[in-house]
Design a protein around this motif. Sequence first.
Motif, PDB file in Angstrom:
ATOM      1  N   UNK A   7       0.824  -1.209   0.000  1.00 42.30           N
ATOM      2  CA  UNK A   7       0.000   0.000   0.000  1.00 42.30           C
ATOM      3  C   UNK A   7       0.861   1.264   0.000  1.00 42.30           C
ATOM      4  N   UNK A   8       1.896   1.303   0.838  1.00 46.78           N
ATOM      5  CA  UNK A   8       2.765   2.481   0.904  1.00 46.78           C
ATOM      6  C   UNK A   8       3.488   2.706  -0.423  1.00 46.78           C
ATOM      7  N   UNK A   9       3.961   1.644  -1.056  1.00 48.04           N
ATOM      8  CA  UNK A   9       4.652   1.769  -2.334  1.00 48.04           C
ATOM      9  C   UNK A   9       3.746   2.310  -3.428  1.00 48.04           C
ATOM     10  N   UNK A  10       2.505   1.819  -3.462  1.00 48.80           N
ATOM     11  CA  UNK A  10       1.540   2.303  -4.450  1.00 48.80           C
ATOM     12  C   UNK A  10       1.205   3.771  -4.197  1.00 48.80           C
ATOM     13  N   UNK A  11       1.038   4.138  -2.910  1.00 48.82           N
ATOM     14  CA  UNK A  11       0.775   5.542  -2.552  1.00 48.82           C
ATOM     15  C   UNK A  11       1.878   6.455  -3.087  1.00 48.82           C
ATOM     16  N   UNK A  12       3.108   6.079  -2.834  1.00 45.82           N
ATOM     17  CA  UNK A  12       4.247   6.902  -3.226  1.00 45.82           C
ATOM     18  C   UNK A  12       4.341   7.019  -4.745  1.00 45.82           C
ATOM     19  N   UNK A  13       4.128   5.925  -5.440  1.00 49.33           N
ATOM     20  CA  UNK A  13       4.183   5.927  -6.900  1.00 49.33           C
ATOM     21  C   UNK A  13       3.112   6.838  -7.491  1.00 49.33           C
ATOM     22  N   UNK A  14       1.877   6.687  -7.028  1.00 49.19           N
ATOM     23  CA  UNK A  14       0.780   7.508  -7.563  1.00 49.19           C
ATOM     24  C   UNK A  14       0.974   8.981  -7.243  1.00 49.19           C
ATOM     25  N   UNK A  15       1.455   9.279  -6.033  1.00 48.07           N
ATOM     26  CA  UNK A  15       1.668  10.676  -5.646  1.00 48.07           C
ATOM     27  C   UNK A  15       2.748  11.326  -6.498  1.00 48.07           C
ATOM     28  N   UNK A  16       3.817  10.606  -6.769  1.00 45.43           N
ATOM     29  CA  UNK A  16       4.902  11.152  -7.588  1.00 45.43           C
ATOM     30  C   UNK A  16       4.451  11.350  -9.039  1.00 45.43           C
TER      31      UNK A  16
END
Length: 209
Positions: A7-16
């Motif tokens: 979940x954290x990895x997906x959050x960071x990817x989408x935010x960037x």
Amino acid sequence: MYKHFFKRGIDLLLALLALPFWIVILVIVGSIIYFQDKGSIFYNAPRLGKDGKIFKMYKFRSMKMNAPDLRNEDGSTFNAEDDPRLTKIGKFIRKTSLDETPQLLNVIKGDMSIIGPRPDLPEHRELYRGNESRKLEVRPGVTGYNQAYYRNIVPWKQRIQHDIYYIDNLSLWFDIKILIKTAQSVLKREDIYVKEKSENRNKSQSVEM
């Protein structure tokens, strides 16, 4: 597995990925906010994060400078379409939810998730009863189950129980459904404002939702 690792990895990817588009919004919206009343572009509010950690949540300022804090009887923040505290651009960014977009920075910093319970004010922790503190088990979200399906039409205590339901059923598919439903609600501009105007109390400091 998804909750604790992916979940954290997906959050960071989408935010960037969204960050370049947000910078365009920042230039346009930020300029209008500033030139309307020469005040700060951002409203930075202390909020309860994961495990009760207090962090600074970023928003575009939608209210006039030094606007009074108004609360509903349950302690939640008052808002209404005819709220005189809102600036002209503030009404627009509230309706379109553009005021929440600076929270991409909170996602990148790790304070927030894209999907999760909306964060409460620090003083709200004193009002938690029973299992209500469970909403602090995960990072708060830019949007969440309440915002997607109910927006501002249910009381604060009921929203907390919805948050706990989300935590108990957290999955990638659930997050995808919430994200799609959020997009639909924002485009339709459904249930943005609290329907019932409860008796409010004023505070000297400025507080936005």
